[in-house]
Scaffold this active site. Structure first.
Site, PDB file in Angstrom:
ATOM      1  N   ASN A 154       3.503  -7.443 -13.018  1.00 39.85           N
ATOM      2  CA  ASN A 154       2.364  -6.405 -12.725  1.00 39.85           C
ATOM      3  C   ASN A 154       1.742  -5.930 -14.001  1.00 39.85           C
ATOM      4  O   ASN A 154       2.296  -5.930 -15.142  1.00 39.85           O
ATOM      5  CB  ASN A 154       2.751  -5.289 -11.920  1.00 39.85           C
ATOM      6  CG  ASN A 154       4.037  -4.586 -12.614  1.00 39.85           C
ATOM      7  OD1 ASN A 154       4.919  -5.239 -13.119  1.00 39.85           O
ATOM      8  ND2 ASN A 154       4.322  -3.333 -12.305  1.00 39.85           N
TER       9      ASN A 154
ATOM     10  N   GLU B 175      -0.647  -2.937 -15.179  1.00 40.78           N
ATOM     11  CA  GLU B 175      -1.211  -1.779 -15.016  1.00 40.78           C
ATOM     12  C   GLU B 175      -2.588  -1.184 -15.771  1.00 40.78           C
ATOM     13  O   GLU B 175      -2.579  -2.100 -16.702  1.00 40.78           O
ATOM     14  CB  GLU B 175      -0.146  -0.682 -14.872  1.00 40.78           C
ATOM     15  CG  GLU B 175       0.922  -0.830 -13.928  1.00 40.78           C
ATOM     16  CD  GLU B 175       2.070   0.078 -13.910  1.00 40.78           C
ATOM     17  OE1 GLU B 175       2.050   1.135 -14.608  1.00 40.78           O
ATOM     18  OE2 GLU B 175       2.734   0.137 -12.732  1.00 40.78           O
TER      19      GLU B 175
ATOM     20  N   GLU C 177       2.640 -10.418  -7.533  1.00 39.56           N
ATOM     21  CA  GLU C 177       2.388 -11.445  -6.677  1.00 39.56           C
ATOM     22  C   GLU C 177       0.961 -11.910  -6.698  1.00 39.56           C
ATOM     23  O   GLU C 177       0.686 -12.964  -6.665  1.00 39.56           O
ATOM     24  CB  GLU C 177       2.565 -10.840  -5.175  1.00 39.56           C
ATOM     25  CG  GLU C 177       3.914 -10.284  -4.905  1.00 39.56           C
ATOM     26  CD  GLU C 177       4.037  -9.038  -5.083  1.00 39.56           C
ATOM     27  OE1 GLU C 177       3.567  -8.292  -6.101  1.00 39.56           O
ATOM     28  OE2 GLU C 177       4.676  -8.138  -4.127  1.00 39.56           O
TER      29      GLU C 177
ATOM     30  N   CYS D  91       3.107  -5.055  -1.310  1.00 35.33           N
ATOM     31  CA  CYS D  91       2.136  -4.070  -0.974  1.00 35.33           C
ATOM     32  C   CYS D  91       1.278  -4.944   0.002  1.00 35.33           C
ATOM     33  O   CYS D  91       1.041  -6.024   0.202  1.00 35.33           O
ATOM     34  CB  CYS D  91       1.421  -3.561  -2.028  1.00 35.33           C
ATOM     35  SG  CYS D  91       0.107  -4.224  -2.751  1.00 35.33           S
TER      36      CYS D  91
HETATM   37  N1  THU Z   1       4.046  -3.688  -7.601  1.00 37.49           N
HETATM   38  C1  THU Z   1       3.991  -4.911  -7.819  1.00 37.49           C
HETATM   39  O1  THU Z   1       3.685  -5.663  -8.589  1.00 37.49           O
HETATM   40  N2  THU Z   1       4.643  -5.771  -6.451  1.00 37.49           N
HETATM   41  C2  THU Z   1       5.025  -4.949  -5.366  1.00 37.49           C
HETATM   42  O2  THU Z   1       5.422  -5.817  -4.695  1.00 37.49           O
HETATM   43  C3  THU Z   1       4.914  -3.681  -5.361  1.00 37.49           C
HETATM   44  C4  THU Z   1       4.437  -2.615  -6.424  1.00 37.49           C
HETATM   45  C5  THU Z   1       3.576  -2.881  -8.900  1.00 37.49           C
HETATM   46  C6  THU Z   1       2.054  -2.378  -8.744  1.00 37.49           C
HETATM   47  C7  THU Z   1       2.311  -1.303  -9.618  1.00 37.49           C
HETATM   48  O3  THU Z   1       2.182  -1.682 -11.030  1.00 37.49           O
HETATM   49  C8  THU Z   1       3.811  -0.859  -9.721  1.00 37.49           C
HETATM   50  O4  THU Z   1       4.666  -1.576  -8.920  1.00 37.49           O
HETATM   51  C9  THU Z   1       4.189   0.615  -9.005  1.00 37.49           C
HETATM   52  O5  THU Z   1       3.608   0.687  -7.815  1.00 37.49           O
END
Ligand code: THU
Length: 173
Positions: free
Chosen positions: A69, A71, A82, A118
């Site tokens: 991830n 951000e 993902e 998500c």
């Molecule tokens: N996040 C993911 O990368 N994948 C998931 O399956 C769920 C959430 C990340 C998004 C964000 O950077 C952090 O987790 C908190 O939501």
């Protein structure tokens, strides 16, 4: 007839199979996939949530794609692991197809619980699945090695929106 009775008659059911298992019980190539997801999670850029996620994609030829991830101070600009992993899939022709995706996160103080993609990521995984016309297995992992597996991504998004609603199907490959 009371309204609730009418609704009962119209009721349909959606069922799907999933497995809960342990990482150590999975075949070696899937264990390696999950380890790759864990490794890339260390590279996550998550200064706002502090929730570091990694994903690894298993291709039909055994190669892996990984992503974490990423951000952003403008929160919606952030990208999940993902989608980061799938973004480097070569969809220019039908030569690269996806067998499975594993998602995990680095442990923190909360109870360990397998991570669940998500809604946007489910939609993204399903786009690839529909494009390749072959099911993608999803391994949802917890840092303690507990895993939930579905062998077809469509189970994660019933009533999904897809190219069949559009005039133009995605370019054929
Ligand atoms: N996040 C993911 O990368 N994948 C998931 O399956 C769920 C959430 C990340 C998004 C964000 O950077 C952090 O987790 C908190 O939501």
């Amino acid at each position: 007839m009371p309204l609730s009775e009418t609704l009962k008659e119209l009721m349909k059911h959606f069922q799907f199979n999933f497995q809960t298992t342990l990482q150590t019980k999975l075949p070696p190539n899937i264990q390696s996939l999950i380890e790759a997801a864990e490794q890339i999670a260390h590279k996550a850029y998550a200064p706002y949530s502090h929730f570091k996620v990694g994903a690894a994609v298993l291709l039909h030829d055994g190669n892996l794609l990984t992503g974490c991830n990423h951000e952003n101070a403008a929160y919606p600009a952030g990208v999940c692991a993902e989608r980061a992993a799938l973004s480097s899939l070569d969809m220019s022709n039908g030569k690269q197809t996806v067998l499975a995706i594993a998602v995990t996160y680095l442990s923190h103080d909360l109870l360990p619980k397998p991570i669940s993609p998500c809604g946007i990521c489910r939609q993204t995984i399903l786009e690839v699945q529909q494009w390749q016309n072959k099911p993608i297995a999803v391994y949802m992992c917890a840092p303690d090695g507990t895993i939930i597996v579905v062998d077809d991504a469509q189970y994660l998004l019933p009533f999904s929106f897809g190219s069949e609603y559009l005039d133009m199907p995605p370019d054929s490959h």
